[in-house]
Design an enzyme around this catalytic site. Sequence first.
Site, mmCIF file in Angstrom:
data_model
loop_
_atom_site.group_PDB
_atom_site.id
_atom_site.type_symbol
_atom_site.label_atom_id
_atom_site.label_comp_id
_atom_site.label_asym_id
_atom_site.label_seq_id
_atom_site.Cartn_x
_atom_site.Cartn_y
_atom_site.Cartn_z
ATOM 1 N N TYR A 93 54.159 25.457 31.765
ATOM 2 C CA TYR A 93 54.572 23.978 31.604
ATOM 3 C C TYR A 93 55.426 23.954 30.280
ATOM 4 C CZ TYR A 93 52.569 22.205 35.774
ATOM 5 O OH TYR A 93 52.241 21.949 37.169
ATOM 6 N N GLU A 187 29.584 42.587 40.723
ATOM 7 C CA GLU A 187 30.704 42.029 41.229
ATOM 8 C C GLU A 187 30.258 40.426 41.513
ATOM 9 O OE1 GLU A 187 32.852 42.730 44.602
ATOM 10 O OE2 GLU A 187 31.550 44.435 45.265
ATOM 11 N N ASP A 239 29.818 46.340 46.074
ATOM 12 C CA ASP A 239 29.372 46.670 47.323
ATOM 13 C C ASP A 239 29.758 48.173 47.793
ATOM 14 O OD1 ASP A 239 28.455 44.112 47.851
ATOM 15 O OD2 ASP A 239 30.389 43.369 48.398
#
Lengths: 358, 358
Positions: A93, A187, A239
């Site tokens: 911005y 995670e 996982d």
Amino acid sequence: MEKAKAELRQLGKKIEIQTSKKQNPTLIFPLRGLSNIEFDKKSSTLKLGDKTASRSFFNVAHSKKFLQTLDAARISHNLLKEKKHASLRDVFYQMKRTITGTKTNIVDDQTESDAVIEDLELITGCSREQLNINANKNGSVAGNVIVEDKGDIIDWSKMGSGGWSIPSNVEEIKFKKVQAKYVLYMEKAAVWERLHEDKFWEKQNCLIMSSQGQTTRGVRRLLQRLYEEHKLPIYVLTDLDPWGFYIYSVIKYGSISLAHMSEQLTIPGVKFLGITVDDIKKYNLEPNLIKFKDVDIKRIDQIKDYDWFKDNKDWQRQLNELKKLKAKAEIQALSARGISFISEKYLPEKIKNKEFID
Amino acid sequence: MEKAKAELRQLGKKIEIQTSKKQNPTLIFPLRGLSNIEFDKKSSTLKLGDKTASRSFFNVAHSKKFLQTLDAARISHNLLKEKKHASLRDVFYQMKRTITGTKTNIVDDQTESDAVIEDLELITGCSREQLNINANKNGSVAGNVIVEDKGDIIDWSKMGSGGWSIPSNVEEIKFKKVQAKYVLYMEKAAVWERLHEDKFWEKQNCLIMSSQGQTTRGVRRLLQRLYEEHKLPIYVLTDLDPWGFYIYSVIKYGSISLAHMSEQLTIPGVKFLGITVDDIKKYNLEPNLIKFKDVDIKRIDQIKDYDWFKDNKDWQRQLNELKKLKAKAEIQALSARGISFISEKYLPEKIKNKEFID
């Protein structure tokens, strides 16, 4: 901070000299992108090669990017002077405005400002964080550590059920006391809450840390500082799926998009402590597998081919077996064996037997 | 916790009595879903209507869901007995197993276990958190507050740049000291870091809190407890777009999916302090607008029609003007006016002039 300020001033000085000599103002820096990324086997990190890019003001194809780069440098220099930090979105911005007398904006999209900020990292040799530009924060930590941050003394062992919220920029944190044998990074925030409730860090004399999904830069840098400054081994718990393997590999070897930051972010000694194909039988996880989608299978093939997995027998075996399995096992699948199975049996057993993948 | 245990035991007792009388074991509870949701104008919350659903064991269409519900009750009861908490994903894995002698799994997908857990909230009158089942945590807080959580004393004013990481379950937190005039909740973690670095909470004697995107239940409940137990006004700071307005309205009125939890989660007194269409001109934000996509425009039309916005002139005007504007203004657009414009001018001015939307 002084280094970053000096580097930015030097950049300005260089442009000033070029203009005063009526030369075409030009920046030269290593080329980013796949064509210039190599896996350095010696240091085991993704690195940029020797190709360079140049950016000149009097070149129609370059002049806008040249301007953007200098504008980012100006914004960063202001931040450093004012001792303030901005987010990537803030910088976008601050750059987004119309060039006087034209209908052209300096930037129209955040991808443009993000890209020149990465260039600025290369030009100055300072990380975005050192340039006082932060990404989103996300992550918690608990354990026997005391840090000083912005004048506050923070004891990671006394943060209740929430833990300490890891800031996006950990450069200025001072470690006052670090008492732990290793760091376990996971995670998933929900798994972190499970281990925290079970007082895993207290029983195991370790630190537990998580973000959510891809590891944020703040978390990676904090892990790296604990690894380098306090020689703590780092274990990564994910996982059993290609996405989990990739999360691990990014922490260990770096990522393609941040290859130029490898030195400051990678942790070559990190070890994988996540679910493996061997765990499926050992812990009877078959009933708890989730079938792969096509995208998961494709991802396995991609990952199998990455330099850092390609020559590694252990990983090739995991990936081949996983492909045959056609299903993933999430960390939370262990809950089927009992809610605290992970903290009372699975992890202590694997750590004791050193069942890591490297 | 004792209440939840008692409610679950009562549920078991009821089924036991039904079976001993050779009746068809049946659960009756309010029907969830759009057809039974109404906006209660008196309390200004989304509530469930009078329609009920029943679930019987000897009914082919019900028996699986009946079994799932009882299995969820069993898992929750175990958690309460063991004083442990599980995530929604954990509960899914604890339920996911094959029914002996069949090829049918109790659940195949997390949507199934999530649904019966929501039913269990209705049946027991206890929130999921009270049943010791948590969702993901996400969020930070800072300010002059001291809490006790799991035996730790946590001072929210001394948490460095990270702040305290808000846990997914805040039911058992005890407030030891609360010194603040109001709470400012924002949808973006990066804005929180901006305000924290500027010591906004210290200068304004307030609390600052954020999650990321949709507000997590832990954060909503913490806001509600500060509102009810400590009479703190709650101001919500979001982007100027339909998604920001919805984030505000969920905190204030509740959400369709959690209508049955309205009492425990909604905060009727909350006020909107986010970017408004009037701010665009006032703060010269026009150069920093981002064009709407079709999906944003569609969302405005949906939101305009919600009961809680429909009869509210101020909101209708905002939504109409926003539709004409065809663009959104993010909180971070204020950075274009200077990195600390938000904390030094924008927010103090709006709060002083009470420029809220209700």
